[in-house]
Motif scaffolding. Structure first.
Motif, PDB file in Angstrom:
ATOM      1  N   PHE A 108       0.825  -1.205   0.000  1.00 10.31           N
ATOM      2  CA  PHE A 108       0.000   0.000   0.000  1.00 10.31           C
ATOM      3  C   PHE A 108       0.870   1.271   0.000  1.00 10.31           C
ATOM      4  CE2 PHE A 108      -2.315   3.142   2.690  1.00 10.31           C
ATOM      5  CZ  PHE A 108      -3.425   3.343   1.881  1.00 10.31           C
ATOM      6  N   LEU A 109       2.014   1.219   0.714  1.00  4.76           N
ATOM      7  CA  LEU A 109       2.838   2.428   0.867  1.00  4.76           C
ATOM      8  C   LEU A 109       4.001   2.521  -0.126  1.00  4.76           C
ATOM      9  CD1 LEU A 109       3.018   2.556   4.772  1.00  4.76           C
ATOM     10  CD2 LEU A 109       1.611   3.975   3.267  1.00  4.76           C
ATOM     11  N   PHE A 110       4.195   1.456  -0.881  1.00  3.38           N
ATOM     12  CA  PHE A 110       5.393   1.371  -1.720  1.00  3.38           C
ATOM     13  C   PHE A 110       5.469   2.478  -2.789  1.00  3.38           C
ATOM     14  CE2 PHE A 110       8.179  -0.616  -4.895  1.00  3.38           C
ATOM     15  CZ  PHE A 110       9.239  -0.966  -4.069  1.00  3.38           C
ATOM     16  N   ASP A 111       4.420   2.588  -3.623  1.00  4.75           N
ATOM     17  CA  ASP A 111       4.460   3.547  -4.734  1.00  4.75           C
ATOM     18  C   ASP A 111       4.555   4.988  -4.235  1.00  4.75           C
ATOM     19  OD1 ASP A 111       4.314   1.503  -6.470  1.00  4.75           O
ATOM     20  OD2 ASP A 111       2.159   1.675  -6.848  1.00  4.75           O
ATOM     21  N   ARG A 114       8.151   5.637  -3.577  1.00  5.71           N
ATOM     22  CA  ARG A 114       8.946   5.668  -4.806  1.00  5.71           C
ATOM     23  C   ARG A 114       8.674   6.905  -5.637  1.00  5.71           C
ATOM     24  NH1 ARG A 114      10.277   0.221  -7.925  1.00  5.71           N
ATOM     25  NH2 ARG A 114      11.983  -0.228  -6.530  1.00  5.71           N
ATOM     26  N   ASP A 115       7.386   7.272  -5.725  1.00  7.18           N
ATOM     27  CA  ASP A 115       7.014   8.391  -6.594  1.00  7.18           C
ATOM     28  C   ASP A 115       7.643   9.703  -6.129  1.00  7.18           C
ATOM     29  OD1 ASP A 115       5.664   6.681  -8.150  1.00  7.18           O
ATOM     30  OD2 ASP A 115       3.649   7.215  -7.447  1.00  7.18           O
ATOM     31  N   ALA A 117      10.510  10.140  -4.798  1.00  8.61           N
ATOM     32  CA  ALA A 117      11.928  10.189  -5.183  1.00  8.61           C
ATOM     33  C   ALA A 117      12.112  10.353  -6.696  1.00  8.61           C
ATOM     34  CB  ALA A 117      12.630   8.926  -4.703  1.00  8.61           C
ATOM     35  N   LYS A 118      11.031  10.133  -7.456  1.00  3.67           N
ATOM     36  CA  LYS A 118      11.143  10.331  -8.909  1.00  3.67           C
ATOM     37  C   LYS A 118      11.118  11.810  -9.248  1.00  3.67           C
ATOM     38  CE  LYS A 118       9.025   6.064 -10.478  1.00  3.67           C
ATOM     39  NZ  LYS A 118       7.679   5.489 -10.575  1.00  3.67           N
ATOM     40  N   LYS A 119      10.462  12.585  -8.376  1.00  2.94           N
ATOM     41  CA  LYS A 119      10.204  13.989  -8.722  1.00  2.94           C
ATOM     42  C   LYS A 119      11.192  14.967  -8.109  1.00  2.94           C
ATOM     43  CE  LYS A 119       5.311  12.961  -8.790  1.00  2.94           C
ATOM     44  NZ  LYS A 119       4.539  12.641  -7.586  1.00  2.94           N
ATOM     45  N   GLN A 120      11.879  14.570  -7.036  1.00  3.45           N
ATOM     46  CA  GLN A 120      12.807  15.515  -6.410  1.00  3.45           C
ATOM     47  C   GLN A 120      13.990  14.809  -5.764  1.00  3.45           C
ATOM     48  OE1 GLN A 120       9.735  17.472  -4.129  1.00  3.45           O
ATOM     49  NE2 GLN A 120       8.772  15.497  -4.369  1.00  3.45           N
ATOM     50  N   ASN A 121      15.015  15.612  -5.471  1.00  2.00           N
ATOM     51  CA  ASN A 121      16.175  15.066  -4.761  1.00  2.00           C
ATOM     52  C   ASN A 121      15.747  14.787  -3.328  1.00  2.00           C
ATOM     53  OD1 ASN A 121      17.864  15.499  -6.996  1.00  2.00           O
ATOM     54  ND2 ASN A 121      18.249  17.613  -6.370  1.00  2.00           N
ATOM     55  N   VAL A 122      16.036  13.578  -2.858  1.00  2.00           N
ATOM     56  CA  VAL A 122      15.552  13.227  -1.525  1.00  2.00           C
ATOM     57  C   VAL A 122      16.620  12.589  -0.634  1.00  2.00           C
ATOM     58  CG1 VAL A 122      13.142  12.775  -2.193  1.00  2.00           C
ATOM     59  CG2 VAL A 122      14.794  10.907  -2.267  1.00  2.00           C
ATOM     60  N   ILE A 123      16.419  12.808   0.666  1.00  2.00           N
ATOM     61  CA  ILE A 123      17.031  11.928   1.659  1.00  2.00           C
ATOM     62  C   ILE A 123      15.833  11.207   2.248  1.00  2.00           C
ATOM     63  CG2 ILE A 123      18.183  11.735   3.890  1.00  2.00           C
ATOM     64  CD1 ILE A 123      19.913  14.000   3.235  1.00  2.00           C
ATOM     65  N   MET A 124      15.795   9.889   2.089  1.00  2.00           N
ATOM     66  CA  MET A 124      14.637   9.139   2.577  1.00  2.00           C
ATOM     67  C   MET A 124      15.101   8.198   3.676  1.00  2.00           C
ATOM     68  SD  MET A 124      11.937   6.968   0.246  1.00  2.00           S
ATOM     69  CE  MET A 124      11.268   8.341  -0.636  1.00  2.00           C
ATOM     70  N   ASP A 125      14.405   8.206   4.811  1.00  3.24           N
ATOM     71  CA  ASP A 125      14.826   7.283   5.863  1.00  3.24           C
ATOM     72  C   ASP A 125      13.739   6.276   6.198  1.00  3.24           C
ATOM     73  OD1 ASP A 125      13.232   7.875   8.151  1.00  3.24           O
ATOM     74  OD2 ASP A 125      14.661   9.300   8.945  1.00  3.24           O
ATOM     75  N   ARG A 127      13.408   1.640   6.978  1.00  2.79           N
ATOM     76  CA  ARG A 127      14.001   0.344   7.316  1.00  2.79           C
ATOM     77  C   ARG A 127      14.440  -0.430   6.069  1.00  2.79           C
ATOM     78  NH1 ARG A 127      12.678   2.851  11.080  1.00  2.79           N
ATOM     79  NH2 ARG A 127      12.110   2.226  13.188  1.00  2.79           N
ATOM     80  N   ASP A 128      13.733  -0.151   4.953  1.00  2.00           N
ATOM     81  CA  ASP A 128      13.960  -0.934   3.724  1.00  2.00           C
ATOM     82  C   ASP A 128      14.204  -0.025   2.528  1.00  2.00           C
ATOM     83  OD1 ASP A 128      11.465   0.213   3.677  1.00  2.00           O
ATOM     84  OD2 ASP A 128      10.507  -1.448   2.643  1.00  2.00           O
ATOM     85  N   ILE A 129      14.685   1.179   2.771  1.00  2.00           N
ATOM     86  CA  ILE A 129      14.831   2.135   1.658  1.00  2.00           C
ATOM     87  C   ILE A 129      15.971   1.693   0.728  1.00  2.00           C
ATOM     88  CG2 ILE A 129      15.080   4.581   1.021  1.00  2.00           C
ATOM     89  CD1 ILE A 129      12.569   3.807   2.757  1.00  2.00           C
ATOM     90  N   GLY A 130      17.128   1.398   1.300  1.00  2.00           N
ATOM     91  CA  GLY A 130      18.261   0.975   0.470  1.00  2.00           C
ATOM     92  C   GLY A 130      18.088  -0.418  -0.119  1.00  2.00           C
ATOM     93  N   THR A 131      17.339  -1.267   0.582  1.00  2.00           N
ATOM     94  CA  THR A 131      17.177  -2.649   0.105  1.00  2.00           C
ATOM     95  C   THR A 131      16.044  -2.777  -0.918  1.00  2.00           C
ATOM     96  OG1 THR A 131      15.838  -3.041   2.074  1.00  2.00           O
ATOM     97  CG2 THR A 131      18.112  -3.843   2.142  1.00  2.00           C
ATOM     98  N   LEU A 132      14.918  -2.080  -0.716  1.00  2.00           N
ATOM     99  CA  LEU A 132      13.746  -2.313  -1.573  1.00  2.00           C
ATOM    100  C   LEU A 132      13.145  -1.075  -2.239  1.00  2.00           C
ATOM    101  CD1 LEU A 132      11.882  -4.846   0.718  1.00  2.00           C
ATOM    102  CD2 LEU A 132      12.941  -5.365  -1.474  1.00  2.00           C
ATOM    103  N   VAL A 133      12.985  -0.014  -1.481  1.00  2.00           N
ATOM    104  CA  VAL A 133      12.255   1.139  -2.037  1.00  2.00           C
ATOM    105  C   VAL A 133      13.104   1.874  -3.072  1.00  2.00           C
ATOM    106  CG1 VAL A 133      11.077   3.314  -1.494  1.00  2.00           C
ATOM    107  CG2 VAL A 133      10.867   1.376   0.061  1.00  2.00           C
ATOM    108  N   LEU A 134      14.362   2.172  -2.715  1.00  2.00           N
ATOM    109  CA  LEU A 134      15.255   2.873  -3.652  1.00  2.00           C
ATOM    110  C   LEU A 134      16.558   2.083  -3.815  1.00  2.00           C
ATOM    111  CD1 LEU A 134      14.824   6.536  -2.240  1.00  2.00           C
ATOM    112  CD2 LEU A 134      13.565   5.469  -4.124  1.00  2.00           C
ATOM    113  N   PRO A 135      16.475   0.911  -4.440  1.00  2.00           N
ATOM    114  CA  PRO A 135      17.688   0.085  -4.537  1.00  2.00           C
ATOM    115  C   PRO A 135      18.797   0.742  -5.372  1.00  2.00           C
ATOM    116  CG  PRO A 135      15.902  -0.866  -5.829  1.00  2.00           C
ATOM    117  CD  PRO A 135      15.313   0.268  -5.064  1.00  2.00           C
TER     118      PRO A 135
END
Ligand code: DC
Length: 222
Positions: A108-111, A114-115, A117-125, A127-135
């Motif tokens: 439910f929260l995945f897109d 992801r969306d 980070a497609k539109k702007q420069n982000v720092i995203m924090d 548990r699974d950002i580096g592994t799954l959300v923004l590999p």
């Protein structure tokens, strides 16, 4: 677009460090924990239990979550209501950890994540950002510290806000959430193979911010 992924256990200083570093870099800071907290809060308001998978799926159909960036500060809206402050309680922390173990909730929260980070420069924090959300993030950091150090920080944050809490209880909750978050079957908390491990135990906040800012700006060539 540039993306920085910061993962790690509760209370490692991810949000404070990410927020300040994002400001220095002119990036948007996205706190994904707030999304899971909002789901936990919404499920509790609807009296849906974490064991009731079908109930959770049904409830998700009535939940609309939006992130808005007002003066570069993230606010989270649940069906049009700004719940950014209501979701910052120990009770909601545990609800978020419980409901975040369910795959329908993560899907439910995945897109949404992801969306952004497609539109702007982000720092995203999270548990699974580096592994799954923004590999494919430009840099991945796994930020950690001992449970005692993390509980102490959380304790100080609550005391500053005038919220009464017991240190031992917070420490217990941190340990319990670490266990939940890293032992769940779906998207468990773990360091991505290509993430840099940063341990902030014993650092002052300023030391950690400077350290992270140096690492990130060097890697991004800024
Ligand atoms: O970062 P936080 O403490 O606000 O997160 C609350 C809970 O949400 C955390 O215990 C686990 C879950 N979470 C998650 O599963 N995945 C994320 N990307 C962020 C948070």
């Amino acid at each position: 677009m540039k993306a920085v992924a910061i993962d790690g256990p509760a209370g490692a200083g991810k949000s404070t460090i990410s927020r300040i570093t994002a400001k220095k870099l002119g990036f948007i800071y996205v706190d994904t924990g707030a999304l899971y907290r909002t789901v936990g809060y919404a499920m509790d308001s609807k009296n849906v239990s974490v064991q009731d998978t079908q109930g959770v799926k049904n409830a998700l159909k009535d939940i609309n979550i939006e992130l808005k960036f007002i003066d570069n500060e993230q606010r989270v809206f649940l069906n049009g209501e700004d719940v950014s402050d209501k979701i910052r309680t120990p009770k909601v922390s545990m609800l978020a950890s419980d409901f975040s173990a369910l795959s329908p909730v993560r899907e439910f929260l995945f897109d949404l994540q992801r969306d952004i980070a497609k539109k702007q420069n982000v720092i995203m924090d999270g548990r699974d950002i580096g592994t799954l959300v923004l590999p494919n993030a430009d840099i991945k950091i796994f930020l950690t510290a001992t449970p005692e150090d993390r509980a102490k920080r959380r304790y100080n944050e609550f005391v500053e806000k005038g919220v009464p809490v017991e240190f031992d209880k917070l420490l217990e909750e941190i340990k319990q959430r670490d266990y939940n978050d890293s032992h769940r079957a779906v998207a468990p908390l773990k360091q991505a193979d290509d993430a840099l491990l940063v341990d902030t135990t014993g650092n002052t906040l300023e030391e950690s911010i400077n350290l992270l800012f140096d690492i990130i700006s060097k890697r991004l060539g800024l």
